[in-house]
Write a protein that holds these residues in place. Structure first.
Motif, PDB file in Angstrom:
ATOM      1  N   VAL A  71     -18.182 -10.285  22.704  1.00 22.82           N
ATOM      2  CA  VAL A  71     -17.149  -9.271  22.446  1.00 22.82           C
ATOM      3  C   VAL A  71     -17.789  -7.977  21.988  1.00 22.82           C
ATOM      4  CG1 VAL A  71     -15.240  -8.636  20.914  1.00 22.82           C
ATOM      5  CG2 VAL A  71     -15.307 -10.909  21.949  1.00 22.82           C
ATOM      6  N   SER A  72     -18.761  -8.079  21.079  1.00 21.12           N
ATOM      7  CA  SER A  72     -19.434  -6.891  20.557  1.00 21.12           C
ATOM      8  C   SER A  72     -20.139  -6.113  21.655  1.00 21.12           C
ATOM      9  CB  SER A  72     -20.428  -7.301  19.473  1.00 21.12           C
ATOM     10  OG  SER A  72     -21.116  -6.182  18.962  1.00 21.12           O
TER      11      SER A  72
ATOM     12  N   LEU B 193     -17.846  -3.803  29.822  1.00 21.47           N
ATOM     13  CA  LEU B 193     -18.740  -4.700  30.524  1.00 21.47           C
ATOM     14  C   LEU B 193     -18.206  -6.128  30.473  1.00 21.47           C
ATOM     15  CD1 LEU B 193     -22.164  -3.401  29.155  1.00 21.47           C
ATOM     16  CD2 LEU B 193     -21.111  -2.846  31.350  1.00 21.47           C
ATOM     17  N   THR B 194     -18.436  -6.872  31.542  1.00 21.58           N
ATOM     18  CA  THR B 194     -18.045  -8.275  31.563  1.00 21.58           C
ATOM     19  C   THR B 194     -19.191  -9.121  30.989  1.00 21.58           C
ATOM     20  OG1 THR B 194     -18.969  -8.677  33.762  1.00 21.58           O
ATOM     21  CG2 THR B 194     -16.694  -7.859  33.645  1.00 21.58           C
ATOM     22  N   ASN B 195     -18.887 -10.391  30.722  1.00 24.26           N
ATOM     23  CA  ASN B 195     -19.933 -11.289  30.232  1.00 24.26           C
ATOM     24  C   ASN B 195     -21.074 -11.417  31.241  1.00 24.26           C
ATOM     25  OD1 ASN B 195     -18.390 -11.708  27.961  1.00 24.26           O
ATOM     26  ND2 ASN B 195     -17.552 -13.673  28.650  1.00 24.26           N
ATOM     27  N   LYS B 196     -20.722 -11.422  32.523  1.00 24.76           N
ATOM     28  CA  LYS B 196     -21.746 -11.493  33.571  1.00 24.76           C
ATOM     29  C   LYS B 196     -22.638 -10.258  33.539  1.00 24.76           C
ATOM     30  CE  LYS B 196     -22.272 -12.117  38.578  1.00 24.76           C
ATOM     31  NZ  LYS B 196     -21.563 -12.285  39.870  1.00 24.76           N
TER      32      LYS B 196
ATOM     33  N   PRO C 204     -29.133  -4.242  20.125  1.00 23.27           N
ATOM     34  CA  PRO C 204     -29.742  -4.180  18.787  1.00 23.27           C
ATOM     35  C   PRO C 204     -28.715  -4.024  17.673  1.00 23.27           C
ATOM     36  CG  PRO C 204     -30.186  -2.171  20.035  1.00 23.27           C
ATOM     37  CD  PRO C 204     -29.616  -3.155  20.995  1.00 23.27           C
ATOM     38  N   ARG C 205     -27.653  -3.234  17.931  1.00 24.39           N
ATOM     39  CA  ARG C 205     -26.616  -3.076  16.908  1.00 24.39           C
ATOM     40  C   ARG C 205     -25.911  -4.401  16.657  1.00 24.39           C
ATOM     41  NH1 ARG C 205     -22.231   1.727  16.132  1.00 24.39           N
ATOM     42  NH2 ARG C 205     -20.838   0.638  14.703  1.00 24.39           N
ATOM     43  N   THR C 206     -25.636  -5.153  17.712  1.00 22.12           N
ATOM     44  CA  THR C 206     -24.983  -6.446  17.571  1.00 22.12           C
ATOM     45  C   THR C 206     -25.855  -7.418  16.773  1.00 22.12           C
ATOM     46  OG1 THR C 206     -23.762  -6.185  19.643  1.00 22.12           O
ATOM     47  CG2 THR C 206     -24.062  -8.432  18.827  1.00 22.12           C
TER      48      THR C 206
ATOM     49  N   LEU D 136     -17.434  -8.920  14.893  1.00 20.36           N
ATOM     50  CA  LEU D 136     -16.079  -8.576  15.329  1.00 20.36           C
ATOM     51  C   LEU D 136     -15.555  -7.345  14.588  1.00 20.36           C
ATOM     52  CD1 LEU D 136     -14.403 -12.108  15.602  1.00 20.36           C
ATOM     53  CD2 LEU D 136     -15.130 -10.626  17.472  1.00 20.36           C
ATOM     54  N   CYS D 137     -15.788  -7.298  13.274  1.00 23.65           N
ATOM     55  CA  CYS D 137     -15.313  -6.155  12.491  1.00 23.65           C
ATOM     56  C   CYS D 137     -16.012  -4.862  12.907  1.00 23.65           C
ATOM     57  CB  CYS D 137     -15.528  -6.411  10.999  1.00 23.65           C
ATOM     58  SG  CYS D 137     -14.417  -7.644  10.293  1.00 23.65           S
ATOM     59  N   ASP D 138     -17.297  -4.951  13.223  1.00 16.46           N
ATOM     60  CA  ASP D 138     -18.013  -3.760  13.667  1.00 16.46           C
ATOM     61  C   ASP D 138     -17.502  -3.291  15.020  1.00 16.46           C
ATOM     62  OD1 ASP D 138     -20.176  -1.783  13.507  1.00 16.46           O
ATOM     63  OD2 ASP D 138     -21.077  -2.932  15.134  1.00 16.46           O
TER      64      ASP D 138
END
Length: 333
Positions: free
Chosen positions: A31-32, A40-43, A67-69, A297-299
């Motif tokens: 999700v992030s 963007l999709t998961n793929k 990197p942020r995630t 999720l919060c970010d």
């Protein structure tokens, strides 16, 4: 209620919850990385990480979102685990790194580097750790009276937190021309976090989490009460000091890359404890997994809800954490 408590005591239930929290962590990761200016999709994410070496999607994922995630995940893990340790050591569900002053010690050291010695920004992590350890030592010194009592530690921590907060404010007054970076640091945010920040926090996460898991059984013994713990051969004061140092290391590493981010160390351990029980062998990984997932999720919410304007994730955590803190306050005798 009895059936729920009986279920929490079974190993199968604990393992099931850890799997659920692990799945939540993975979902939060995707999700992030999915949401932003470019959807963007998961793929797309998987291809950008493991297959593609060029292209816009690769650049967005590899240089900005990934990197942020990772930083969000590690900060959430560290703060949640730090809060879990402190709540166990102090026997108080209201304890967390920010409330009792450990984060404030790290924050004061961080602000000092940011506004007074900006050329020494590479020393942020060790300075934050020394600040956290110094705050912990001061808290213990003020709380010591023929031994340490959890209630005295909490009260001393609140006083030290207020004192260090005044020190942070004083620095901001004297260096008002450099106050913008300090304000963002105090709010707690993950804007523009990149691979150097991952390199800063990752070693502390590995060391802190490893040490915490090693000490899990001793913390369980400590929860039986000082007299019982001593009867079982545990050095109570030394164990408290070691666990507090581990909590300080985890909190300081989070502070040096995300600023004074509150409430993660308060609400995540409590939620995990309600679901999985008080056995720290399982509570530690549960808190870490849930903390990492929730903060990612919060970010994501913080940077997309008012896009293109980004709000600090600390604001989102405060909006969630303040009501939960009031709920806990009413539940504590």
């Amino acid at each position: 209620m009895l059936k729920i408590n009986e279920r929490k005591n079974t190993t199968a239930w604990k393992v099931f919850i850890l799997i659920i929290f692990g799945v939540l962590l993975v979902i939060s990761f995707f999700v992030s990385n999915s949401f932003g200016t470019m959807k963007l999709t998961n793929k797309d994410i998987i291809k950008a990480i493991f297959v593609d070496e060029t292209g816009a999607k690769r650049q967005v994922i590899w240089n900005i979102r990934l990197p942020r995630t990772i930083v969000a995940c590690l900060v959430g893990m560290n703060l949640a685990l730090s809060g879990t340790i402190l709540q166990g050591v102090m026997g108080n569900p209201l304890a967390d790194p920010q409330i009792i002053g450990i984060s404030s010690g790290a924050g004061l050291a961080g602000i000092l580097i940011l506004v007074v010695f900006p050329e020494a920004i590479h020393l942020m992590a060790p300075a934050a750790f020394l600040g956290a350890i110094g705050a912990s030592a001061l808290i213990y010194a003020l709380a010591w009276k023929n031994g340490i009592k959890p209630t005295r530690i909490i009260l001393a921590g609140v006083a030290v937190s207020a004192l260090l907060g005044a020190g942070i404010t004083t620095l901001m007054v004297f260096y008002s021309d450099r106050v913008h970076g300090a304000i963002m640091f105090m709010a707690g945010g993950l804007s523009a976090r990149s691979w150097p920040h991952v390199k800063i926090i990752l070693p502390y996460t590995i060391v802190g989490m490893t040490a915490a898991f090693v000490m899990a059984d001793k913390l369980d013994i400590l929860l039986l009460g000082d007299d019982v713990a001593r009867g079982l051969g545990l050095n109570v004061e030394r164990t408290r000091l070691i666990l507090t140092a581990i909590a300080a290391l985890l909190a300081a590493s989070a502070v040096c890359v995300a600023g004074l981010l509150g409430f993660v160390g308060l609400i995540i351990p409590h939620i995990s404890r309600i679901i999985i029980g008080t056995n720290h062998k399982y509570l530690f990984p549960a808190s870490a997994l849930l903390g990492g997932g929730v903060l990612m999720l919060c970010d994501t919410f913080a940077r997309t809800i008012f896009s293109p304007v980004e709000i600090p994730v600390g604001v989102v955590m405060a909006a969630l954490g303040a009501p939960f803190f009031l709920y806990l306050l009413r539940k504590v005798d």
